[in-house]
Design an enzyme around this catalytic site. Structure first.
Site, PDB file in Angstrom:
ATOM      1  N   ASP A 285      56.529  73.464 -22.753  1.00 50.34           N
ATOM      2  CA  ASP A 285      57.850  73.986 -22.142  1.00 50.34           C
ATOM      3  C   ASP A 285      58.805  74.625 -23.166  1.00 50.34           C
ATOM      4  O   ASP A 285      59.821  75.301 -22.643  1.00 50.34           O
ATOM      5  CB  ASP A 285      58.510  72.527 -21.552  1.00 50.34           C
ATOM      6  CG  ASP A 285      57.557  72.183 -20.315  1.00 50.34           C
ATOM      7  OD1 ASP A 285      57.232  73.225 -19.581  1.00 50.34           O
ATOM      8  OD2 ASP A 285      57.241  71.247 -20.026  1.00 50.34           O
ATOM      9  N   TYR A 369      59.441  69.668 -13.168  1.00 47.86           N
ATOM     10  CA  TYR A 369      60.026  68.503 -13.699  1.00 47.86           C
ATOM     11  C   TYR A 369      61.242  68.728 -14.238  1.00 47.86           C
ATOM     12  O   TYR A 369      61.846  69.806 -14.611  1.00 47.86           O
ATOM     13  CB  TYR A 369      58.706  68.205 -15.076  1.00 47.86           C
ATOM     14  CG  TYR A 369      57.994  67.021 -14.964  1.00 47.86           C
ATOM     15  CD1 TYR A 369      56.889  66.967 -14.188  1.00 47.86           C
ATOM     16  CD2 TYR A 369      58.610  65.958 -15.629  1.00 47.86           C
ATOM     17  CE1 TYR A 369      56.188  65.979 -14.120  1.00 47.86           C
ATOM     18  CE2 TYR A 369      57.743  64.903 -15.286  1.00 47.86           C
ATOM     19  CZ  TYR A 369      56.466  64.858 -14.810  1.00 47.86           C
ATOM     20  OH  TYR A 369      55.939  63.527 -14.556  1.00 47.86           O
TER      21      TYR A 369
END
Ligand code: CO
Length: 621
Positions: A285, A369
């Site tokens: 990420d 998320y």
């Protein structure tokens, strides 16, 4: 008055973009991956007034090249502007969105969706994830995204509610076309995805109000924060997100440095399902997308409670236009129970001090998320680092009579994959000065014998990790292992080097094979603790450009130099692995899960540094 470590301002971002557009020699199509402060080194900081520099990275789809260098904002010049051979810039928000739209427009994808009974594409979400590097010839050297498809629930509040299993458009982001559609076979769509907003909410919750009638106990000047005896600077980067600089603690009127720079430098989420196209799911990420560009704008009373100080952050879109994230970083005080207590049972009398901690935090929403990064400062010199994970677990469609072999059945027809969230935190240390050393502490039972007749003896073994190849360690429960950063040049009241210890919390090790595509790219995750000698360009443990990279870069490569760690500028890297087999209770949205670790003074002070915290006033007790 600007400090050299302050993040770039709106104007500075715009000026850096203009400088590269004017002098970078790129085509008009080129876009901006990163425009962020190029931080001055400690020596330059010490000399004072270093020039304002921006690190800029661009991707030029015309040539397929990634370029980076330094924009000197005062001289109006580019420095070290270069084509980074073999590198792929991160996938930024604009490109991520574009990738999904390209896939949706492809007739083969439309046909594959129709096979699954999906005609209206309005509720289809196609996410263009970095494809990783799986040695597929047609993907080599290209800017490939491997897409994952989802259908929104009818309630309309969950775009990930109904995973569209086995359908993976493969998009070339440079040429803006679908090169292939991987279809591993139709699995019936999950019937319906639950709403995350229920109408029947519980009605027995009374108001909880936090008041600080005299205001907070911290002060803020620009990005400089002072609280109790702590002092630090708040920074920001489009890639790393929240950065803390120059963390120090005042001791007898003297500010003693501890950590020069602290950041969450990389994270990877390897998913453990080998079937269909799910093996491609292993998101970096930070290095593939960038945590900073996705910081949430926080809301008082919802994200944060109490007397809040917010820091706004300036990032940019892919055209280089500055964009503000309001209330991106939250800071406030929290009551944290008892700090210390003693009851004199002989003469009577109770002394109790309440603990208060300062919290600096940000939340980053990356697709399904939401990650919270929380930094805690305690009155006793402890620093806590905590990750909170919430959002929607990633799932795939499953036939009713299939076993959930690589995950958990969280709803009819939906399996959420087993996976790990692996974070790498980087700490440029300066414990009571710039030259530090690293030790490992292990404990062992002394064999029963003349030295240990009663079998109770515990031996403490502390040894220096003097070189980088030694300083690659994993936790050991049987040895109660931890690590210390000491300053061999500063002795405490007992003649020992002053130090801070890194106290691991709950953790795990990877299951991905070290030679697998994700294992090669995330070599850092196989050790919990790394220490390296400081180098200005060693900021990211999977290397500067992990997107689509073949692997081997970052910490494993740098450590091959086996540089000295003894009385040097030491950088410590801690790997925090949150192992996650989703539960049905994590669906349709996951309550926060927590993982943390601490830095604690360890012989840094002569005694409890929080003796002088006042007792709570009688009115409060
Ligand atoms: Co998870």
């Amino acid at each position: 008055m600007k400090h050299p470590l302050d993040p770039l301002s709106e104007t500075e971002i715009a000026n850096a973009a203009a400088l590269v557009r004017g002098k970078g020699g790129l085509s008009g199509q080129a876009w901006f991956e990163t425009i962020a402060l190029h931080e001055p080194e400690k020596t330059e900081l010490a000399r004072g007034n270093p020039p304002r520099l921006a690190f800029v990275c661009c991707y030029d789809p015309g040539s397929g090249q990634t370029w980076d260098g330094i924009a000197d904002l005062e001289m109006g010049a580019l420095r070290n502007w270069r084509h980074v051979v073999g590198a792929q810039a991160r996938i930024v928000a604009g490109e991520f969105a574009m990738g999904g739209e390209i896939a949706k427009a492809d007739p083969r994808v439309v046909a594959a969706l129709a096979l699954r009974g999906i005609i209206d594409l309005g509720d289809v979400l196609i996410e263009a994830w970095s494809a990783g590097n799986f040695g597929v010839a047609s993907e080599e050297g290209e800017r490939i995204a491997y897409c994952h498809c989802f259908l929104r629930n009818t309630a309309g509040d969950n775009p990930y509610a109904r995973p569209i299993a086995n359908l993976h458009p493969v998009v070339d982001l440079r040429r803006r076309l679908v090169i292939r559609v991987d279809d591993f076979g139709v699995v019936p769509l999950p019937a319906e995805g639950a709403s995350i907003n229920v109408s029947a909410t519980r009605n027995d919750l009374k108001p909880l109000v936090i008041t600080q009638p005299d205001g907070p106990s911290f002060t803020v000047e620009g990005n400089l924060v002072r609280w109790q005896k702590w002092q630090f600077r708040v920074g920001f980067h489009v890639r790393d997100g929240l950065i803390l600089h120059m963390i120090g603690y005042e001791d007898e009127g003297r500010l003693r440095p501890i950590i020069h720079r602290a950041s969450m430098a990389e994270m990877v989420v390897p998913y453990g399902d080998p079937r269909g196209g799910a093996f491609r799911r292993n998101a970096f990420d930070t290095g593939e997308y960038g945590v900073g560009q996705f910081l949430d704008s926080l809301t008082l009373g919802c994200d944060c409670l109490g007397h809040i100080h917010y820091f706004d952050c300036w990032h940019h879109d892919w055209l280089g236009a500055p964009k503000k994230i309001e209330n991106a970083i939250c800071m406030h005080e929290e009551d944290f129970g008892i700090l210390w207590k003693f009851t004199d049972t002989v003469r009577g009398g109770v002394t109790v001090k309440r603990s208060r901690r300062l919290v600096v935090s940000s939340l980053s929403t990356i697709g399904n998320y939401v990650y919270g990064f929380f930094w805690y400062f305690y009155q006793d010199g402890t620093i806590g680092i905590e990750v909170k994970a919430t959002g929607i677990p990633l799932g795939t469609g499953a036939k009713d009579n299939d076993l959930a072999r690589y995950g958990t059945r969280v709803a009819p027809g939906i399996d959420a994959h087993v996976h790990q969230h692996v974070f790498s935190f980087r700490f440029d240390m300066c414990v009571d000065g710039p030259r530090n050393a690293v030790t490992e502490v292990n404990f062992a039972a002394v064999p029963v014998g003349p030295d240990n007749p009663h079998g109770n003896a515990i031996r403490t073994d502390e040894r220096k990790l003097t070189r980088e190849k030694e300083a690659q360690r994993v936790m050991d429960l049987a040895a109660a292992r931890y690590w210390r950063v000491i300053n061999p040049n500063k002795l405490n009241a007992y003649g020992e080097p002053v130090g801070y210890k890194l106290v691991p919390g709950s953790n795990a090790l990877p299951f991905s094979d070290p030679n697998s595509p994700v294992g090669r790219r995330a070599g850092f995750m196989y050790k919990h603790f790394w220490a390296t000698q400081y180098a200005a360009d060693e900021l990211y443990p999977a290397g500067w450009y992990p997107n689509l990279h073949e692997g081997g870069d970052g910490l494993p490569r740098w450590s091959e130099k086996n540089r000295s760690l003894d009385n040097e500028n030491v950088v410590v890297w801690y790997t925090l692995n949150y192992h996650h087999l989703p539960r049905p209770e994590d669906w349709p949205v996951q309550p926060c899960v927590y993982a943390s670790f601490h830095w604690m003074p360890s012989g840094f002070f002569a005694s409890n540094p929080a003796l002088d915290v006042p007792s709570p006033s009688a009115a409060c007790c």
